[in-house]
Design an enzyme around this catalytic site. Structure first.
Site, mmCIF file in Angstrom:
data_model
loop_
_atom_site.group_PDB
_atom_site.id
_atom_site.type_symbol
_atom_site.label_atom_id
_atom_site.label_comp_id
_atom_site.label_asym_id
_atom_site.label_seq_id
_atom_site.Cartn_x
_atom_site.Cartn_y
_atom_site.Cartn_z
ATOM 1 N N PRO A 96 -44.443 -79.827 -21.053
ATOM 2 C CA PRO A 96 -45.744 -80.456 -21.305
ATOM 3 C C PRO A 96 -46.524 -80.640 -19.990
ATOM 4 O O PRO A 96 -45.933 -80.985 -18.962
ATOM 5 C CB PRO A 96 -45.388 -81.810 -21.911
ATOM 6 N N GLY A 100 -45.750 -85.820 -16.246
ATOM 7 C CA GLY A 100 -44.669 -86.327 -15.397
ATOM 8 C C GLY A 100 -43.405 -85.499 -15.457
ATOM 9 O O GLY A 100 -42.343 -85.936 -15.024
ATOM 10 N N GLY A 102 -43.264 -82.316 -14.170
ATOM 11 C CA GLY A 102 -43.265 -81.328 -13.086
ATOM 12 C C GLY A 102 -43.684 -79.934 -13.514
ATOM 13 O O GLY A 102 -43.225 -78.948 -12.929
ATOM 14 N N SER A 103 -44.583 -79.840 -14.508
ATOM 15 C CA SER A 103 -44.916 -78.498 -15.015
ATOM 16 C C SER A 103 -45.541 -77.624 -13.925
ATOM 17 O O SER A 103 -45.182 -76.453 -13.781
ATOM 18 C CB SER A 103 -45.811 -78.592 -16.247
ATOM 19 N N ALA A 105 -45.175 -77.750 -10.607
ATOM 20 C CA ALA A 105 -44.181 -77.348 -9.603
ATOM 21 C C ALA A 105 -43.214 -76.313 -10.179
ATOM 22 O O ALA A 105 -42.786 -75.386 -9.481
ATOM 23 C CB ALA A 105 -43.413 -78.575 -9.116
ATOM 24 N N ALA A 106 -42.887 -76.450 -11.473
ATOM 25 C CA ALA A 106 -41.959 -75.483 -12.090
ATOM 26 C C ALA A 106 -42.613 -74.109 -12.224
ATOM 27 O O ALA A 106 -41.992 -73.079 -11.941
ATOM 28 C CB ALA A 106 -41.496 -76.000 -13.454
ATOM 29 N N ASP A 147 -40.903 -83.631 -6.490
ATOM 30 C CA ASP A 147 -40.967 -82.688 -7.620
ATOM 31 C C ASP A 147 -40.498 -81.298 -7.202
ATOM 32 O O ASP A 147 -39.606 -80.710 -7.823
ATOM 33 C CB ASP A 147 -42.405 -82.555 -8.145
HETATM 34 O O1 PMV Z 1 -46.382 -87.436 -12.142
HETATM 35 P P1 PMV Z 1 -45.247 -86.785 -11.460
HETATM 36 O O2 PMV Z 1 -44.057 -86.603 -12.284
HETATM 37 O O3 PMV Z 1 -45.617 -85.595 -10.656
HETATM 38 O O4 PMV Z 1 -44.632 -87.849 -10.441
HETATM 39 C C1 PMV Z 1 -45.311 -88.367 -9.401
HETATM 40 C C2 PMV Z 1 -44.359 -89.190 -8.616
HETATM 41 C C3 PMV Z 1 -45.046 -90.091 -7.624
HETATM 42 O O5 PMV Z 1 -44.019 -90.803 -6.952
HETATM 43 C C4 PMV Z 1 -45.949 -91.081 -8.333
HETATM 44 C C5 PMV Z 1 -45.870 -89.294 -6.628
HETATM 45 C C6 PMV Z 1 -45.052 -88.493 -5.647
HETATM 46 O O6 PMV Z 1 -45.657 -87.634 -4.981
HETATM 47 O O7 PMV Z 1 -43.842 -88.720 -5.489
#
Ligand code: PMV
Length: 308
Positions: A96, A100, A102-103, A105-106, A147
């Protein structure tokens, strides 16, 4: 034809505090993933990326400098010292978006690895991670790097920004339900908002981040010894602290509460917050009841997963 895949991820502990140098724990979610397939094209055709899931076709030569799909190709070619190849890169992802997991980055990791393999190179985890980090910076502002690191290593990770990356082994598998609020949330915006409140009252927020970091340290010990009820309590504590930081929302809180009331060992938001996903740690027996309770409390989807 060359294909590479990369897993989704969730942050178990330490989001936001990780940006301020505190430890965090993230794990790969391997049954949801991104894939990239590279096929050679006729000479002079250049590089085209096709991402049907998001209705995008991008020609490298025409793409804007901050286009994330083109950017990962550019940084990978630069690292390999290779000219633009004549290829089509087809991208598919079941992760999704903006929730949150990591789509972005993946997808970047899969593209970098598939392209490098097509050109006869293999990227080690550190190189893949650093290439993806370059692209993450384009649309996340100042990411901590957790991530790209957990996705490149595809192993549970204890992470301190710019200092410490350690993969470790869980004593026992974790049954986790990932529930989506259905509300898209921009990590960049939420991280920027947290920066503004931190700047206005560093003492208060530094204390909150320190407490979150302590939870990550204790959680790692619980993961390595398999004490799941202790882990659940730490998740609850982490969620409480994230509420004080100001990154929860009524939808996230409702799902967290419903999960706990239905018998989860612990629950918290995961990722940047304000929307996106929350996670609940469950026993196998409680899994169905907790998933149903979360659906009734408004979850748009519930993904059951086993992290091992
Ligand atoms: O939204 P995500 O899963 O990419 O997570 C961000 C995590 C944070 O700690 C809020 C930001 C970061 O760069 O680590």
């Amino acid at each position: 034809m060359t294909t590479a895949t990369a897993p989704a991820k969730i942050i178990l502990f330490g989001e936001h505090a990780v940006v301020y140098g505190r430890p965090a724990i993230a794990v790969p979610i391997t049954h949801v993933q991104a894939s990239a397939t590279v096929e050679g094209g006729p000479p002079g055709s250049g590089c085209t990326l096709i991402a049907n899931d998001v209705n995008r076709t991008v020609r490298l030569a025409d793409a804007a400098p901050n286009d994330p799909l083109a950017a990962i190709v550019r940084v990978t070619l630069k690292r390999l010292n290779a000219p633009e190849p004549d290829v089509t890169i087809t991208i598919h992802s079941t992760i999704p978006i903006a929730s949150g997991m990591g789509s972005g980055a993946a997808v970047s990791t899969a593209i970098a690895r598939a392209l490098a393999a097509h050109l006869g190179h293999s990227l080690n985890n550190e190189t893949a991670s650093s290439l993806v980090f370059e692209v993450e910076k384009l649309y996340h502002g100042m990411p901590s790097g957790i991530d790209n690191t957990v996705i490149a290593h595809a192993r549970p990770l204890f992470f301190v920004k710019n200092k410490f990356i350690e993969t470790f082994v869980l004593k026992s598998p974790l049954h986790i339900l990932i529930a989506d609020t259905g509300i898209r949330s921009s990590t960049k915006v939420v991280v920027g908002d947290v920066r503004a409140v931190w700047e206005a009252d560093r003492e208060r927020y530094d204390k909150l981040f320190m407490s979150i970091g302590q939870i990550s340290v204790m959680a790692r010990a619980s993961l390595e010894t398999g004490e799941q009820s202790a882990l659940g309590a730490l998740m609850d504590g982490n969620h409480w602290l994230l509420r004080q930081v100001g990154v929860s929302s009524s939808e996230l809180d409702r799902l967290v509460q419903a999960a706990r009331e239905a018998g989860a060992l612990g629950a918290k938001l995961s990722g940047a917050g304000r929307g996106g996903n929350m996670i609940a740690l469950v026993t196998e027996e409680a899994q169905t009841a907790v998933a149903e309770a979360m659906q009734q409390a408004g979850a748009k989807s519930v993904i059951p997963t086993v992290v091992s």
